[in-house]
Design an enzyme around this catalytic site. Structure first.
Site, PDB file in Angstrom:
ATOM      1  N   GLU A 171     -10.454   6.319   1.471  1.00 28.55           N
ATOM      2  CA  GLU A 171      -9.178   5.661   1.185  1.00 28.55           C
ATOM      3  C   GLU A 171      -8.682   5.953  -0.235  1.00 28.55           C
ATOM      4  O   GLU A 171      -7.490   5.854  -0.513  1.00 28.55           O
ATOM      5  CB  GLU A 171      -9.332   4.140   1.400  1.00 28.55           C
ATOM      6  CG  GLU A 171      -8.072   3.308   1.195  1.00 28.55           C
ATOM      7  CD  GLU A 171      -7.000   3.497   2.282  1.00 28.55           C
ATOM      8  OE1 GLU A 171      -7.286   4.133   3.312  1.00 28.55           O
ATOM      9  OE2 GLU A 171      -5.881   2.992   2.088  1.00 28.55           O
ATOM     10  N   HIS A 228       1.979   7.026   1.829  1.00 30.90           N
ATOM     11  CA  HIS A 228       0.926   8.045   1.755  1.00 30.90           C
ATOM     12  C   HIS A 228       0.654   8.605   3.147  1.00 30.90           C
ATOM     13  O   HIS A 228       1.200   8.125   4.146  1.00 30.90           O
ATOM     14  CB  HIS A 228      -0.359   7.416   1.198  1.00 30.90           C
ATOM     15  CG  HIS A 228      -1.028   6.472   2.174  1.00 30.90           C
ATOM     16  ND1 HIS A 228      -0.577   5.193   2.404  1.00 30.90           N
ATOM     17  CD2 HIS A 228      -2.081   6.647   3.022  1.00 30.90           C
ATOM     18  CE1 HIS A 228      -1.338   4.606   3.319  1.00 30.90           C
ATOM     19  NE2 HIS A 228      -2.252   5.469   3.731  1.00 30.90           N
ATOM     20  N   ARG A 236       0.903  -1.163   0.000  1.00 28.50           N
ATOM     21  CA  ARG A 236       0.000   0.000   0.000  1.00 28.50           C
ATOM     22  C   ARG A 236       0.930   1.198   0.000  1.00 28.50           C
ATOM     23  O   ARG A 236       1.648   1.441   0.957  1.00 28.50           O
ATOM     24  CB  ARG A 236      -0.902  -0.020   1.233  1.00 28.50           C
ATOM     25  CG  ARG A 236      -1.713   1.266   1.486  1.00 28.50           C
ATOM     26  CD  ARG A 236      -2.724   1.539   0.380  1.00 28.50           C
ATOM     27  NE  ARG A 236      -3.598   2.682   0.689  1.00 28.50           N
ATOM     28  CZ  ARG A 236      -3.353   3.948   0.290  1.00 28.50           C
ATOM     29  NH1 ARG A 236      -2.300   4.231  -0.421  1.00 28.50           N
ATOM     30  NH2 ARG A 236      -4.204   4.909   0.599  1.00 28.50           N
ATOM     31  N   HIS A 275      -2.707  11.016   5.441  1.00 32.86           N
ATOM     32  CA  HIS A 275      -4.059  11.597   5.403  1.00 32.86           C
ATOM     33  C   HIS A 275      -4.281  12.413   6.665  1.00 32.86           C
ATOM     34  O   HIS A 275      -3.504  12.325   7.629  1.00 32.86           O
ATOM     35  CB  HIS A 275      -5.128  10.502   5.262  1.00 32.86           C
ATOM     36  CG  HIS A 275      -4.754   9.180   5.853  1.00 32.86           C
ATOM     37  ND1 HIS A 275      -4.734   8.952   7.210  1.00 32.86           N
ATOM     38  CD2 HIS A 275      -4.325   8.014   5.270  1.00 32.86           C
ATOM     39  CE1 HIS A 275      -4.345   7.710   7.433  1.00 32.86           C
ATOM     40  NE2 HIS A 275      -4.073   7.105   6.283  1.00 32.86           N
ATOM     41  N   GLU A 313      -5.110   6.728  11.766  1.00 35.16           N
ATOM     42  CA  GLU A 313      -5.398   5.384  11.235  1.00 35.16           C
ATOM     43  C   GLU A 313      -5.094   4.336  12.302  1.00 35.16           C
ATOM     44  O   GLU A 313      -3.949   4.165  12.709  1.00 35.16           O
ATOM     45  CB  GLU A 313      -4.539   5.125   9.990  1.00 35.16           C
ATOM     46  CG  GLU A 313      -4.604   3.680   9.479  1.00 35.16           C
ATOM     47  CD  GLU A 313      -3.775   3.499   8.212  1.00 35.16           C
ATOM     48  OE1 GLU A 313      -3.784   4.405   7.355  1.00 35.16           O
ATOM     49  OE2 GLU A 313      -3.099   2.462   8.091  1.00 35.16           O
ATOM     50  N   HIS A 362       3.105   6.986   5.948  1.00 39.61           N
ATOM     51  CA  HIS A 362       3.292   5.576   6.300  1.00 39.61           C
ATOM     52  C   HIS A 362       3.093   4.666   5.097  1.00 39.61           C
ATOM     53  O   HIS A 362       2.663   5.112   4.026  1.00 39.61           O
ATOM     54  CB  HIS A 362       2.321   5.180   7.421  1.00 39.61           C
ATOM     55  CG  HIS A 362       0.889   5.502   7.108  1.00 39.61           C
ATOM     56  ND1 HIS A 362       0.344   6.738   7.351  1.00 39.61           N
ATOM     57  CD2 HIS A 362      -0.110   4.751   6.566  1.00 39.61           C
ATOM     58  CE1 HIS A 362      -0.924   6.737   6.983  1.00 39.61           C
ATOM     59  NE2 HIS A 362      -1.235   5.546   6.485  1.00 39.61           N
TER      60      HIS A 362
HETATM   61 MN    MN Z   1      -3.215   5.139   5.599  1.00 42.84          MN
END
Ligand code: MN
Ligand code: MN
Length: 423
Positions: free
Chosen positions: A202, A134, A131, A136, A140, A179
């Site tokens: 997401e 990124h 993943r 946000h 999380e 992360h």
């Molecule tokens: Mn994340």
């Protein structure tokens, strides 16, 4: 005479003549709807044990598989009443975005309208699947549901975090902290992410490739004092989830990432397997993990296991809405929202439940295996108030004047909260 007029005339005549005429005209198709009206005697709202009373029949169409999963919607307890907004949504109904190295799907306030405070994401990564790096705005919180993963992050003092997590482990990435997550051997991983905003998305996070693609190469060159051609191979389109090789040795990667600045002072991972349950009764157990045990988290959690027949006792949470995720088994939750309104809904693996702040509720295991679910709160401190605690610690005379349950019953209520009622 038109058909409508003909029928109107017949109805008027029947009204004038009364029930004798109804019996005589029983061959007419208009008789059935009249049966429940005043001229057929008092209306009987029957509820039979086998749901075969005349008013309980259903000629269809029906969605039988869905009805069988939701018996408390088809035949709700008699105590249910009014128009309680839906507090259930299933990940099985969510759009699944499939990428080369796994997939993801989400349940947000756009799917479940009352879930304003928390959103959830399920994700599967292959071994080596990443993943993308990124960040946000939201915090999380995560729980590993399967397999193994390598996670990385960097905080606002450039201190690093690199760790490997396995089934049952948690992590917490604070708001704005960049992360990544990568599946490890032998078969990658699957996990649940929980965000402290129902409006989280997401598919709209800050991705490193997406940002760099939308920054002129000349600016990047100036930023790093390297030739612009250095950035020729930066992907033109976001990677999001992509396949690559397995990461390097954990200790070596930790040491490289921590060079000069060190590691984060408080770990971003937590292993519930290393803690004792907060409460254990013959009906099950609960592990409560909030900032007292896991200092970095602004999101608190209860991991609840109910044995068959077990009851998560009648209670509410005075400091936050509750977002639930059902990991295993079958159960049902009844929510009372005041004004005589209450509703029961059924839950199973992959379902999300939601309870607004201070709304009382309880959960029963309706299956024949353990029911395991998460209670998640957008608050660093877990809090609840149970009905039993309230009754035990209010003057019993006053409580009995309300409920008439007898002083003996009130005296016998355990003085300490049970959380899970013994079976
Ligand atoms: Mn994340
Ligand atoms: Mn609760």
């Amino acid at each position: 005479m038109s058909k409508m007029k003909e029928r109107d005339t017949k109805l008027n005549r029947r009204k004038m003549l009364g029930s004798a005429a109804v019996a005589a005209a029983s061959a007419l198709t208009v008789v059935a709807p009249l049966r429940a009206s005043a001229d057929a005697g008092p209306f009987q709202n029957q509820q039979s044990g086998d749901h075969n009373a005349p008013n309980e029949t259903d000629p269809g169409p029906r969605n039988l598989p869905l009805a069988q999963e939701n018996p408390d919607s088809v035949w709700s307890p008699k105590t249910d009443n009014g128009s309680v907004k839906p507090f259930k949504y299933s990940f099985a109904l969510s759009h699944k975005r499939i990428e080369a190295a796994g997939w993801t799907r989400q349940v947000t306030v756009r799917d479940l309208a009352i879930s304003k405070d928390i959103a959830g994401v399920e994700m599967r990564l292959t071994a080596g699947g990443v993943r993308e790096l990124h960040w946000h705005v939201e915090a999380e919180w995560a729980i590993m549901l399967y397999g193994n993963a390598r996670i990385t992050a960097v905080d606002h003092h450039a201190r690093s975090f690199v760790d490997d997590v396995t089934q049952g482990d948690l992590w917490l990435f604070p708001p704005g902290v960049p992360h990544s997550i990568q599946g490890l051997g032998p078969d990658g991983c699957r996990f649940l992410l929980v965000f402290d905003d129902g409006n989280f998305d997401e598919f709209h996070t800050f991705l490193i490739t997406d940002w760099l693609t939308h920054t002129p190469k000349e600016v990047l060159a100036k930023n790093f004092n390297v030739p612009a051609s250095t950035f020729d191979k930066v992907p033109k389109k976001e990677l999001f989830i992509f396949q690559t090789g397995l990461p390097g040795d954990l200790k070596a990667e930790q040491a490289q990432a921590a060079e000069a600045t060190g590691t984060v002072p408080k770990s971003y991972s937590f292993r519930p397997s290393t803690m004792k349950p907060t409460k254990v009764t013959p009906g099950g157990e609960v592990k409560i993990i909030d900032s007292k045990l896991f200092p970095v988290t602004p999101i608190s959690a209860a991991i609840v296991t109910l044995k068959p027949g077990g009851l998560r006792e009648l209670h509410w949470h005075p400091n936050a809405d509750e977002w639930q995720y059902y990991i295993q088994g079958k159960g049902r939750m009844t929510l009372f929202i005041a004004g005589s309104d209450a509703r029961t809904m059924d839950f199973q693996e992959g379902d999300v439940g939601y309870v607004p702040i201070s709304n009382p509720h309880y959960i029963e295991n309706t299956g024949d295996t353990d029911l395991v679910f998460l209670e998640m709160f957008k608050t660093p401190e877990y809090q609840d108030i149970s009905l039993a605690e309230w009754m035990a610690h209010t003057p019993h005379l006053l409580m009995n004047q309300h409920l008439q349950v007898g002083m003996q019953m009130l005296d016998a209520i355990p003085k300490e909260e049970m959380v899970i009622t013994p079976v």
